[in-house]
Design a protein around this motif. Structure first.
Motif, PDB file in Angstrom:
ATOM      1  N   LEU A 198      -4.926   1.520 -13.117  1.00  9.81           N
ATOM      2  CA  LEU A 198      -4.982   1.127 -11.706  1.00  9.81           C
ATOM      3  C   LEU A 198      -4.414  -0.275 -11.516  1.00  9.81           C
ATOM      4  CD1 LEU A 198      -5.887   1.842  -8.847  1.00  9.81           C
ATOM      5  CD2 LEU A 198      -8.126   0.877  -9.389  1.00  9.81           C
ATOM      6  N   LYS A 199      -4.740  -1.193 -12.424  1.00  7.85           N
ATOM      7  CA  LYS A 199      -4.192  -2.547 -12.358  1.00  7.85           C
ATOM      8  C   LYS A 199      -2.668  -2.520 -12.463  1.00  7.85           C
ATOM      9  CE  LYS A 199      -8.154  -5.026 -14.345  1.00  7.85           C
ATOM     10  NZ  LYS A 199      -8.640  -5.836 -15.505  1.00  7.85           N
ATOM     11  N   ILE A 200      -2.153  -1.687 -13.368  1.00  7.04           N
ATOM     12  CA  ILE A 200      -0.705  -1.596 -13.547  1.00  7.04           C
ATOM     13  C   ILE A 200      -0.062  -0.991 -12.306  1.00  7.04           C
ATOM     14  CG2 ILE A 200       1.116  -0.458 -14.893  1.00  7.04           C
ATOM     15  CD1 ILE A 200      -0.732  -0.724 -17.313  1.00  7.04           C
ATOM     16  N   LEU A 201      -0.719  -0.014 -11.696  1.00  2.00           N
ATOM     17  CA  LEU A 201      -0.209   0.587 -10.461  1.00  2.00           C
ATOM     18  C   LEU A 201      -0.067  -0.465  -9.366  1.00  2.00           C
ATOM     19  CD1 LEU A 201       0.454   3.121  -8.702  1.00  2.00           C
ATOM     20  CD2 LEU A 201      -1.992   3.223  -8.179  1.00  2.00           C
ATOM     21  N   LEU A 202      -1.104  -1.286  -9.178  1.00  2.00           N
ATOM     22  CA  LEU A 202      -1.067  -2.318  -8.142  1.00  2.00           C
ATOM     23  C   LEU A 202      -0.022  -3.385  -8.469  1.00  2.00           C
ATOM     24  CD1 LEU A 202      -4.896  -2.732  -7.460  1.00  2.00           C
ATOM     25  CD2 LEU A 202      -3.211  -1.496  -6.083  1.00  2.00           C
ATOM     26  N   MET A 203       0.092  -3.743  -9.739  1.00  2.00           N
ATOM     27  CA  MET A 203       1.084  -4.734 -10.149  1.00  2.00           C
ATOM     28  C   MET A 203       2.494  -4.217  -9.897  1.00  2.00           C
ATOM     29  SD  MET A 203       1.768  -6.345 -13.948  1.00  2.00           S
ATOM     30  CE  MET A 203       2.401  -4.766 -14.557  1.00  2.00           C
ATOM     31  N   ALA A 204       2.750  -2.970 -10.263  1.00  2.00           N
ATOM     32  CA  ALA A 204       4.071  -2.383 -10.046  1.00  2.00           C
ATOM     33  C   ALA A 204       4.376  -2.267  -8.562  1.00  2.00           C
ATOM     34  CB  ALA A 204       4.151  -1.007 -10.712  1.00  2.00           C
ATOM     35  N   ALA A 205       3.379  -1.884  -7.761  1.00  2.00           N
ATOM     36  CA  ALA A 205       3.570  -1.757  -6.316  1.00  2.00           C
ATOM     37  C   ALA A 205       3.923  -3.103  -5.693  1.00  2.00           C
ATOM     38  CB  ALA A 205       2.317  -1.182  -5.666  1.00  2.00           C
ATOM     39  N   PHE A 206       3.230  -4.149  -6.132  1.00  2.00           N
ATOM     40  CA  PHE A 206       3.516  -5.487  -5.589  1.00  2.00           C
ATOM     41  C   PHE A 206       4.926  -5.936  -5.946  1.00  2.00           C
ATOM     42  CE2 PHE A 206       3.580 -10.123  -6.057  1.00  2.00           C
ATOM     43  CZ  PHE A 206       3.244 -10.500  -4.768  1.00  2.00           C
ATOM     44  N   LEU A 207       5.334  -5.696  -7.196  1.00  4.88           N
ATOM     45  CA  LEU A 207       6.661  -6.130  -7.622  1.00  4.88           C
ATOM     46  C   LEU A 207       7.758  -5.373  -6.878  1.00  4.88           C
ATOM     47  CD1 LEU A 207       6.173  -6.502 -11.484  1.00  4.88           C
ATOM     48  CD2 LEU A 207       6.355  -8.323  -9.773  1.00  4.88           C
TER      49      LEU A 207
ATOM     50  N   ALA B 161       0.829  -1.212   0.000  1.00 10.32           N
ATOM     51  CA  ALA B 161       0.000   0.000   0.000  1.00 10.32           C
ATOM     52  C   ALA B 161       0.861   1.259   0.000  1.00 10.32           C
ATOM     53  CB  ALA B 161      -0.927  -0.005   1.213  1.00 10.32           C
ATOM     54  N   VAL B 162       1.946   1.253   0.781  1.00  9.41           N
ATOM     55  CA  VAL B 162       2.833   2.425   0.832  1.00  9.41           C
ATOM     56  C   VAL B 162       3.470   2.668  -0.535  1.00  9.41           C
ATOM     57  CG1 VAL B 162       5.001   3.312   1.785  1.00  9.41           C
ATOM     58  CG2 VAL B 162       3.305   2.268   3.292  1.00  9.41           C
ATOM     59  N   VAL B 163       3.970   1.592  -1.162  1.00 10.17           N
ATOM     60  CA  VAL B 163       4.580   1.737  -2.483  1.00 10.17           C
ATOM     61  C   VAL B 163       3.541   2.203  -3.498  1.00 10.17           C
ATOM     62  CG1 VAL B 163       5.736   0.521  -4.369  1.00 10.17           C
ATOM     63  CG2 VAL B 163       6.341   0.007  -2.003  1.00 10.17           C
ATOM     64  N   ALA B 164       2.320   1.657  -3.413  1.00 11.03           N
ATOM     65  CA  ALA B 164       1.253   2.073  -4.330  1.00 11.03           C
ATOM     66  C   ALA B 164       0.930   3.551  -4.155  1.00 11.03           C
ATOM     67  CB  ALA B 164      -0.002   1.225  -4.103  1.00 11.03           C
TER      68      ALA B 164
ATOM     69  N   LEU C  22       7.958  -6.571  -3.347  1.00 15.62           N
ATOM     70  CA  LEU C  22       8.121  -8.017  -3.242  1.00 15.62           C
ATOM     71  C   LEU C  22       9.222  -8.431  -2.258  1.00 15.62           C
ATOM     72  CD1 LEU C  22       7.026 -10.690  -4.256  1.00 15.62           C
ATOM     73  CD2 LEU C  22       8.655 -10.602  -6.148  1.00 15.62           C
ATOM     74  N   PRO C  23      10.373  -7.751  -2.203  1.00 14.72           N
ATOM     75  CA  PRO C  23      11.374  -8.138  -1.189  1.00 14.72           C
ATOM     76  C   PRO C  23      10.830  -8.113   0.232  1.00 14.72           C
ATOM     77  CG  PRO C  23      12.379  -6.698  -2.820  1.00 14.72           C
ATOM     78  CD  PRO C  23      10.900  -6.708  -3.105  1.00 14.72           C
ATOM     79  N   VAL C  24      10.019  -7.105   0.548  1.00 11.41           N
ATOM     80  CA  VAL C  24       9.432  -7.023   1.889  1.00 11.41           C
ATOM     81  C   VAL C  24       8.426  -8.148   2.098  1.00 11.41           C
ATOM     82  CG1 VAL C  24       8.073  -5.597   3.463  1.00 11.41           C
ATOM     83  CG2 VAL C  24       9.756  -4.530   1.945  1.00 11.41           C
ATOM     84  N   VAL C  25       7.613  -8.421   1.083  1.00  9.57           N
ATOM     85  CA  VAL C  25       6.623  -9.493   1.179  1.00  9.57           C
ATOM     86  C   VAL C  25       7.318 -10.837   1.390  1.00  9.57           C
ATOM     87  CG1 VAL C  25       4.803 -10.735  -0.060  1.00  9.57           C
ATOM     88  CG2 VAL C  25       4.961  -8.246  -0.251  1.00  9.57           C
ATOM     89  N   LEU C  26       8.363 -11.083   0.608  1.00  8.49           N
ATOM     90  CA  LEU C  26       9.091 -12.351   0.735  1.00  8.49           C
ATOM     91  C   LEU C  26       9.784 -12.471   2.090  1.00  8.49           C
ATOM     92  CD1 LEU C  26      10.664 -12.725  -2.822  1.00  8.49           C
ATOM     93  CD2 LEU C  26       8.740 -13.984  -1.857  1.00  8.49           C
ATOM     94  N   TYR C  27      10.274 -11.347   2.601  1.00  5.57           N
ATOM     95  CA  TYR C  27      10.891 -11.404   3.932  1.00  5.57           C
ATOM     96  C   TYR C  27       9.868 -11.788   4.991  1.00  5.57           C
ATOM     97  CZ  TYR C  27      12.995 -10.219   8.345  1.00  5.57           C
ATOM     98  OH  TYR C  27      13.461 -10.294   9.642  1.00  5.57           O
ATOM     99  N   GLN C  28       8.648 -11.252   4.897  1.00  8.25           N
ATOM    100  CA  GLN C  28       7.612 -11.597   5.868  1.00  8.25           C
ATOM    101  C   GLN C  28       7.270 -13.086   5.791  1.00  8.25           C
ATOM    102  OE1 GLN C  28       6.733  -9.503   8.186  1.00  8.25           O
ATOM    103  NE2 GLN C  28       7.965  -7.893   7.230  1.00  8.25           N
ATOM    104  N   VAL C  29       7.216 -13.612   4.577  1.00 10.54           N
ATOM    105  CA  VAL C  29       6.976 -15.055   4.412  1.00 10.54           C
ATOM    106  C   VAL C  29       8.116 -15.847   5.032  1.00 10.54           C
ATOM    107  CG1 VAL C  29       6.697 -16.925   2.739  1.00 10.54           C
ATOM    108  CG2 VAL C  29       5.609 -14.718   2.327  1.00 10.54           C
ATOM    109  N   TRP C  30       9.349 -15.407   4.745  1.00 14.95           N
ATOM    110  CA  TRP C  30      10.534 -16.100   5.261  1.00 14.95           C
ATOM    111  C   TRP C  30      10.591 -16.037   6.785  1.00 14.95           C
ATOM    112  CZ3 TRP C  30      13.822 -19.691   4.602  1.00 14.95           C
ATOM    113  CH2 TRP C  30      15.041 -19.710   5.264  1.00 14.95           C
ATOM    114  N   ALA C  31      10.297 -14.868   7.361  1.00 17.72           N
ATOM    115  CA  ALA C  31      10.347 -14.706   8.812  1.00 17.72           C
ATOM    116  C   ALA C  31       9.299 -15.574   9.508  1.00 17.72           C
ATOM    117  CB  ALA C  31      10.138 -13.242   9.181  1.00 17.72           C
ATOM    118  N   PHE C  32       8.191 -15.860   8.824  1.00 18.67           N
ATOM    119  CA  PHE C  32       7.153 -16.723   9.408  1.00 18.67           C
ATOM    120  C   PHE C  32       7.540 -18.193   9.329  1.00 18.67           C
ATOM    121  CE2 PHE C  32       3.228 -19.251   8.881  1.00 18.67           C
ATOM    122  CZ  PHE C  32       2.634 -18.989  10.105  1.00 18.67           C
TER     123      PHE C  32
END
Length: 267
Positions: free
Chosen positions: A84-93, A38-41, A96-106
């Motif tokens: 809007l779809k492209i904005l959300l896609m770009a934000a997720f990509l 959300a912050v990146v978006a 992604l390092p933060v998202v993957l870290y949260q998965v890894w930390a869990f």
């Protein structure tokens, strides 16, 4: 009970927790990942903005359209929904390092040390390879594909692609090339899990070359350049995967396996 601040390294140390505690931690990790996206978006919405992001994505196609031609929107809400779809896609990509870290930390606290050595490199390498595949598709393949398509367009026709159709095409190509560049990871996993020995992978080399060209012919548009652009990297990455598998197996053995290997005079 100690009240000292928790050491940051303890986050991945691993402790026994009740089931509800795991659910609470999972919720917290998901919230952190969503907040990161959300912050990146929000930042991307301010600069460069959804419209500018679509212009960047469409640049390879626009560069090969006839002079004065532009993309069109056949749906009333497409000019709003597609950016809007492209904005959300770009934000997720980007997040992604933060998202993957949260998965890894869990997940990491439940793994043995040798398993951590196995999983973390695979997560990082698969992410990097996917991004490389997407970048390769955007900066090289698109230009070749669109130039080929326009070379066949009759002079009596003015190309005006629909923005939603273009987005679908782009996402399909990105996923195809991103997935194709995961070949080394697949090879390493097959070898490390013992499903396919490294020697068998070497023997399969000739068959994989044929398979790579068949996949490229199915996925890419019907031009030789884009098919070669997908098939040749897949063949090279297969060789990289074989080399990486041998190195990976050596450095991610379980302690008991390593000790057995040292005790065996033939190893």
């Amino acid at each position: 009970m100690s009240t000292s601040p928790k050491d940051p390294e303890d986050e991945l140390a691993g402790t026994e927790q009740p089931f509800v505690a795991h659910l609470v931690e999972l919720r917290d990790r998901l919230i952190k990942a969503i907040i990161a996206v959300a912050v990146v978006a929000g930042v991307l919405a301010l600069y460069p903005g959804p419209g500018a992001l679509y212009d960047i994505l469409a640049a390879p196609l626009v560069a090969h359209l006839p002079k004065g031609a532009t993309l069109i929107a056949t749906s009333v809400i497409s000019p709003f929904i597609v950016p809007l779809k492209i904005l959300l896609m770009a934000a997720f990509l980007i997040a992604l390092p933060v998202v993957l870290y949260q998965v890894w930390a869990f997940v990491a606290p439940g793994l043995y040390s040798h398993e951590k050595k196995l999983v973390m490199p695979l997560v990082v390498s698969s992410t990097v390879l996917f991004f490389i595949g997407v970048a390769f598709c955007y900066f090289f393949v698109f230009g070749q594909v669109f130039a080929f398509i326009q070379s066949f367009a009759p002079k009596s026709i003015t190309a005006a692609p629909d923005i939603e159709a273009y987005l679908t095409f782009v996402l399909t190509m990105f996923i195809a090339f991103g997935a194709a560049f995961e070949v080394p990871v697949v090879v390493v996993v097959l070898a490390r899990m013992g499903l396919v020995p490294v020697e068998k992978l070497k023997e399969f080399r000739g068959y994989f070359i044929v398979l790579a060209f068949i996949i490229a012919a199915i996925i890419t548009p019907p031009d030789v350049v884009s098919q070669l652009a997908l098939a040749i990297p897949m063949c090279i990455l297969y060789e990289v995967g074989i080399w990486a598998a041998q190195l990976f197996i050596k450095h991610t053995k379980a302690p008991e396996d390593a000790q057995a290997g040292e005790a065996d005079p033939k190893s």
